[in-house]
Design a protein around this motif. Sequence first.
Motif, short mmCIF file in Angstrom:
data_model
loop_
_atom_site.label_atom_id
_atom_site.label_comp_id
_atom_site.label_asym_id
_atom_site.label_seq_id
_atom_site.Cartn_x
_atom_site.Cartn_y
_atom_site.Cartn_z
N ALA A 181 0.65 8.72 -1.85
CA ALA A 181 -0.11 9.62 -2.71
C ALA A 181 -1.22 10.31 -1.92
CB ALA A 181 -0.70 8.85 -3.90
N ALA A 182 -1.90 9.57 -1.05
CA ALA A 182 -2.95 10.16 -0.20
C ALA A 182 -2.35 11.19 0.75
CB ALA A 182 -3.66 9.06 0.58
N TYR A 183 -1.19 10.88 1.30
CA TYR A 183 -0.50 11.82 2.20
C TYR A 183 -0.15 13.11 1.46
CZ TYR A 183 3.00 13.89 5.23
OH TYR A 183 3.70 14.77 6.02
N LEU A 184 0.41 12.99 0.27
CA LEU A 184 0.79 14.16 -0.51
C LEU A 184 -0.43 14.99 -0.91
CD1 LEU A 184 3.56 12.59 -2.77
CD2 LEU A 184 3.87 14.14 -0.83
N GLU A 185 -1.52 14.31 -1.26
CA GLU A 185 -2.73 15.03 -1.63
C GLU A 185 -3.30 15.81 -0.44
OE1 GLU A 185 -7.19 13.78 -2.90
OE2 GLU A 185 -5.57 12.84 -4.04
N LEU A 186 -3.30 15.18 0.71
CA LEU A 186 -3.83 15.82 1.91
C LEU A 186 -2.95 16.95 2.42
CD1 LEU A 186 -6.14 15.60 4.00
CD2 LEU A 186 -4.62 14.17 5.35
N GLY A 228 0.78 -1.22 0.00
CA GLY A 228 0.00 0.00 0.00
C GLY A 228 0.81 1.27 0.00
N ALA A 229 2.13 1.16 -0.10
CA ALA A 229 3.01 2.32 0.02
C ALA A 229 2.69 3.41 -1.00
CB ALA A 229 4.47 1.90 -0.11
N THR A 230 2.56 3.06 -2.25
CA THR A 230 2.33 4.06 -3.29
C THR A 230 1.00 4.78 -3.09
OG1 THR A 230 3.61 2.70 -4.83
CG2 THR A 230 2.27 4.45 -5.79
N GLU A 231 -0.06 4.02 -2.87
CA GLU A 231 -1.38 4.63 -2.67
C GLU A 231 -1.40 5.51 -1.41
OE1 GLU A 231 -6.02 3.26 -1.99
OE2 GLU A 231 -4.45 1.77 -1.83
#
Length: 74
Positions: A65-70, A59-62
């Motif tokens: 990506a969620a962290y960066l978006e938030l 799940g690292a990539t997903e």
Amino acid sequence: MSTPLNMHTARMALNQDPKVRRWVEEWLKSKERAKAASMTDEEFEKHWRYVRPERMHEGATEAVAAYLELHGGR
């Protein structure tokens, strides 16, 4: 993050920034908890200990990506 996000860069981010790693682990844990809603808290904690390494890897990539978006890091 100027490098395109892929498994390698996501794993590097987790290894280099403890804050990101903690956030990602909690995010993945909450996703896993939603799937295991019928487990008691004690059962889930035991379950999480065994599946955590696999979930953190797959799940690292997903999650990054969620962290960066938030957090506006992209």
